[in-house]
Design an enzyme around this catalytic site. Structure first.
Site, PDB file in Angstrom:
ATOM      1  N   CYS A 134      13.800  10.992   6.416  1.00 29.50           N
ATOM      2  CA  CYS A 134      14.048  10.725   7.645  1.00 29.50           C
ATOM      3  C   CYS A 134      15.296  10.841   8.228  1.00 29.50           C
ATOM      4  O   CYS A 134      15.576  11.126   9.403  1.00 29.50           O
ATOM      5  CB  CYS A 134      13.244   9.334   7.961  1.00 29.50           C
ATOM      6  N   LYS A 143       1.049  -1.266   0.125  1.00 32.86           N
ATOM      7  CA  LYS A 143       0.020  -0.239   0.039  1.00 32.86           C
ATOM      8  C   LYS A 143       1.119   1.128   0.190  1.00 32.86           C
ATOM      9  O   LYS A 143       1.525   1.627   1.093  1.00 32.86           O
ATOM     10  CB  LYS A 143      -0.800   0.029   1.195  1.00 32.86           C
ATOM     11  N   GLU A 170      10.232  16.875  15.030  1.00 37.77           N
ATOM     12  CA  GLU A 170      10.647  16.706  13.234  1.00 37.77           C
ATOM     13  C   GLU A 170       9.859  17.461  12.476  1.00 37.77           C
ATOM     14  O   GLU A 170       8.587  17.474  12.498  1.00 37.77           O
ATOM     15  CB  GLU A 170      10.442  15.173  12.936  1.00 37.77           C
ATOM     16  N   GLU A 182       9.945   1.931  10.606  1.00 37.72           N
ATOM     17  CA  GLU A 182      10.937   2.939  10.491  1.00 37.72           C
ATOM     18  C   GLU A 182      10.217   4.314  10.651  1.00 37.72           C
ATOM     19  O   GLU A 182       9.596   4.717   9.604  1.00 37.72           O
ATOM     20  CB  GLU A 182      11.409   2.596   9.219  1.00 37.72           C
ATOM     21  N   SER A 189       5.144   8.299   9.833  1.00 34.58           N
ATOM     22  CA  SER A 189       5.395   9.016  10.973  1.00 34.58           C
ATOM     23  C   SER A 189       5.247   8.447  12.061  1.00 34.58           C
ATOM     24  O   SER A 189       4.745   7.218  12.087  1.00 34.58           O
ATOM     25  CB  SER A 189       4.212  10.204  10.832  1.00 34.58           C
TER      26      SER A 189
HETATM   27  P1  ADP Z   1       3.663  10.827   6.167  1.00 28.14           P
HETATM   28  O1  ADP Z   1       3.886  11.838   7.316  1.00 28.14           O
HETATM   29  O2  ADP Z   1       5.094  10.259   5.794  1.00 28.14           O
HETATM   30  O3  ADP Z   1       2.577  11.065   5.159  1.00 28.14           O
HETATM   31  P2  ADP Z   1       2.197   8.588   7.477  1.00 28.14           P
HETATM   32  O4  ADP Z   1       2.427   7.944   8.568  1.00 28.14           O
HETATM   33  O5  ADP Z   1       1.027   9.790   7.377  1.00 28.14           O
HETATM   34  O6  ADP Z   1       3.344   9.410   7.291  1.00 28.14           O
HETATM   35  O7  ADP Z   1       2.248   7.882   6.114  1.00 28.14           O
HETATM   36  C1  ADP Z   1       2.898   6.731   5.411  1.00 28.14           C
HETATM   37  C2  ADP Z   1       2.192   5.713   5.101  1.00 28.14           C
HETATM   38  O8  ADP Z   1       1.326   5.398   6.238  1.00 28.14           O
HETATM   39  C3  ADP Z   1       1.364   6.367   3.994  1.00 28.14           C
HETATM   40  O9  ADP Z   1       1.029   5.233   2.993  1.00 28.14           O
HETATM   41  C4  ADP Z   1       0.118   6.227   4.538  1.00 28.14           C
HETATM   42  O10 ADP Z   1      -1.131   6.057   3.715  1.00 28.14           O
HETATM   43  C5  ADP Z   1       0.099   5.211   5.694  1.00 28.14           C
HETATM   44  N1  ADP Z   1      -0.921   5.392   6.894  1.00 28.14           N
HETATM   45  C6  ADP Z   1      -1.518   6.413   7.228  1.00 28.14           C
HETATM   46  N2  ADP Z   1      -2.173   6.460   8.455  1.00 28.14           N
HETATM   47  C7  ADP Z   1      -2.115   5.074   8.469  1.00 28.14           C
HETATM   48  C8  ADP Z   1      -2.807   3.852   9.427  1.00 28.14           C
HETATM   49  N3  ADP Z   1      -3.678   4.482  10.505  1.00 28.14           N
HETATM   50  N4  ADP Z   1      -2.775   2.751   9.239  1.00 28.14           N
HETATM   51  C9  ADP Z   1      -2.081   2.231   8.125  1.00 28.14           C
HETATM   52  N5  ADP Z   1      -1.614   3.030   7.253  1.00 28.14           N
HETATM   53  C10 ADP Z   1      -1.758   4.340   7.353  1.00 28.14           C
END
Ligand code: ADP
Length: 498
Positions: free
Chosen positions: A284, A175, A385, A250, A229
């Site tokens: 990162c 995904k 960050e 990570e 994140s």
């Molecule tokens: P960034 O700040 O790098 O966008 P995120 O953690 O929001 O960090 O997103 C990184 C990945 O995690 C993306 O593919 C996002 O769609 C996915 N993501 C965000 N929220 C969730 C969640 N609750 N469960 C699983 N995947 C998620």
């Protein structure tokens, strides 16, 4: 009309999404629509995980060197399409072409590295306590891997996860981030062309809270590998902890570069510019704290600002551009918000940037390279960050104070020290709390055959890449072969009289 891209499930491309579609636009020019993607949910995750589970027995029984041959072909095809993928990645997430080429090259290196692992994947053979008995350990696949990736390394991060997963004999569902789905499509097309059997790799587009979460929660997923994140990482850890799934995270970083008074200043400035403003600060491992000995602080600060001022902002597709846009509007608001916070902190001084540029760049999500001086560990811009082109300069009086400042962070991903003193360099290697330490190099530039990951809130103890990447995607099995022809009891037969 923008191109309609699909999910890739069980060897088929499907453009329809159960929750509709979403658009992907270029951050350098939001009027440029790259494509329309299916907004997926439970239905697609269910189909993709089912396909991966069905493909698992045959793939996991395929000899690892054969799986490696397919990965080698994947590497060859990535090489062949390197420029085309780099251009697409730049168009969809913004960083400059030299860096997206590097991103694809990392994928190529990763393919060849793990192709080779198909002929190694070393276990151990050891003596056993009893006669006529043989002991060894081997790696076994876990099952179906769920891979959730961010947009900042749209090609490399999916390869870091999918290649070790595949060489270990797992099947997978990827995904990708909503801001870089087209690059993930290219990777799937290459898997298909390289001859990966249907169902072994699957791609499902969609958002995090619905599509990503459905993947994390699916009971047939054996391991989740996530980069993103810290907030999302914690949520994923909570869910996978409850279901006892393996989970590799990570997460964030707040990386520092130390510059001692004996450092080669030209080199240290060049490193800081690359570390802080490369990928517009959206790595990162980006350098966001510059910890400088007070004897060289004023010279270094002046020269850094002068050179940062000259960096050329623009569309990453233009070869002369040095700094591309931030990935989206939300990210730009976040970075601008931190620049406001920085200016309100007592003692911090904004020396450069702190705002979005005007003129023809105002239509994209650009942000000026930003330098703060007078930063101290109590400040939010020191601790949190930002994920943007912002660097804070911290003045220190000694090596000890520099290390203490560097370690004063909830994160521990990358770190760097510039010094000509070999004793100090080795002390820094020992004392810095981080997963990666560079001596006389910036905080960015990891290679695929060494462990990648961090300590503290940067992760949960796993390391991607290299041999440690295999640990995420395999289970160890201990094997005992007793060829004595009788029942032998470990610990008991060995000490009959105790
Ligand atoms: P960034 O700040 O790098 O966008 P995120 O953690 O929001 O960090 O997103 C990184 C990945 O995690 C993306 O593919 C996002 O769609 C996915 N993501 C965000 N929220 C969730 C969640 N609750 N469960 C699983 N995947 C998620």
């Amino acid at each position: 009309m923008a191109a309609a891209y699909g999910n890739f499930i069980n060897g088929k491309w499907i453009t329809k999404g159960s929750r509709g579609t979403f658009e992907n636009r270029s951050p350098a020019d939001p009027s440029d629509v790259i494509g329309i993607f299916p907004e997926s949910g439970h239905e697609e995750i269910e189909a993709a995980v089912r396909a991966a589970a069905e493909a698992l027995p045959a793939w996991s029984r395929t000899p690892a060197p054969r799986r490696g041959e397919i990965l080698r072909r994947v590497g060859d095809l990535l090489s062949k399409h390197k420029d085309e993928i780099a251009k697409l990645a730049t168009r969809e997430m913004g960083k400059v072409l030299a860096e997206t080429r590097g991103d694809v090259q990392e994928g190529i290196d990763c393919a060849y590295y793990y192709a080779g692992e198909g002929r190694r994947m070393f276990g151990q053979t050891v003596p056993t306590e009893l006669p006529n008995k043989f002991g060894m350990s081997i790696r076994r696949p876990i099952g179906v891997a769920g891979l959730i990736t961010p947009w900042n390394f749209p090609l490399a991060i999916p390869t870091w996860k999918s290649f070790p997963a595949l060489i270990c004999g797992n099947t997978l569902v990827l995904k990708p981030a909503e801001d870089s789905p087209a690059t993930a499509v290219k990777l799937m097309e290459i898997f298909e062309e390289a001859g990966v059997p249907k169902g072994v790799v699957n791609l499902v587009h969609g958002d995090g809270p619905n599509t990503g979460a459905a993947l994390v929660k699916h009971e047939k997923i054996g391991v989740i590998s996530f980069t993103g994140s810290s907030e999302t990482g914690r949520e994923i850890a909570r869910l996978t902890g409850g279901s006892l799934k393996r989970c590799s995270l990570e997460l964030g970083g707040k990386n520092a570069q130390i510059v001692m008074e004996d450092a080669d200043l030209d080199l240290a400035i060049e490193g800081a510019l690359w570390g802080a403003f490369g990928t517009t600060g959206q790595r990162c491992t980006a350098t966001s704290r510059l910890i400088v000995h007070k004897k060289v602080a004023s010279e270094l600060t002046g020269r850094l600002v002068e050179q940062a001022k000259k960096l050329k902002l623009g569309n990453g597709l233009e070869e002369s551009t040095q700094v591309g846009p931030l990935v989206n509007k939300t990210q730009r608001e976040r970075v601008a918000g931190y620049c406001m916070v920085g200016q309100e902190e007592d003692g911090a001084k904004l020396l450069l940037g702190g705002k979005a540029p005007g003129g023809k760049l105002s239509k994209g999500y650009f942000f000026e390279p930003t330098v703060f001086a007078g930063v101290t560990p109590k400040m939010r811009i020191f601790q949190e960050e930002i994920f943007g082109p912002v660097i804070g300069i911290v003045e220190v009086k000694s090596f000890e104070e520099a290390i203490a400042a560097l370690n004063d962070s909830r994160y521990g991903l990358s770190s760097s020290i510039y010094t000509k003193d070999v004793n100090r360099a080795f002390k820094a290697i020992e004392q810095i709390e981080a997963g990666i330490t560079y001596i006389n190099g910036p905080t960015i530039g990891a290679e695929v055959h060494l462990p990648f990951g961090g300590v503290k809130d940067t992760g949960n103890g796993h390391r991607e890449a290299g041999i440690t990447g295999l640990d995420i995607f395999s289970e160890w099995k201990a094997v005992y072969v007793d060829y004595s022809g009788k029942l032998q009891k470990a610990q008991i037969d060995t000490h009959p009289d105790d």
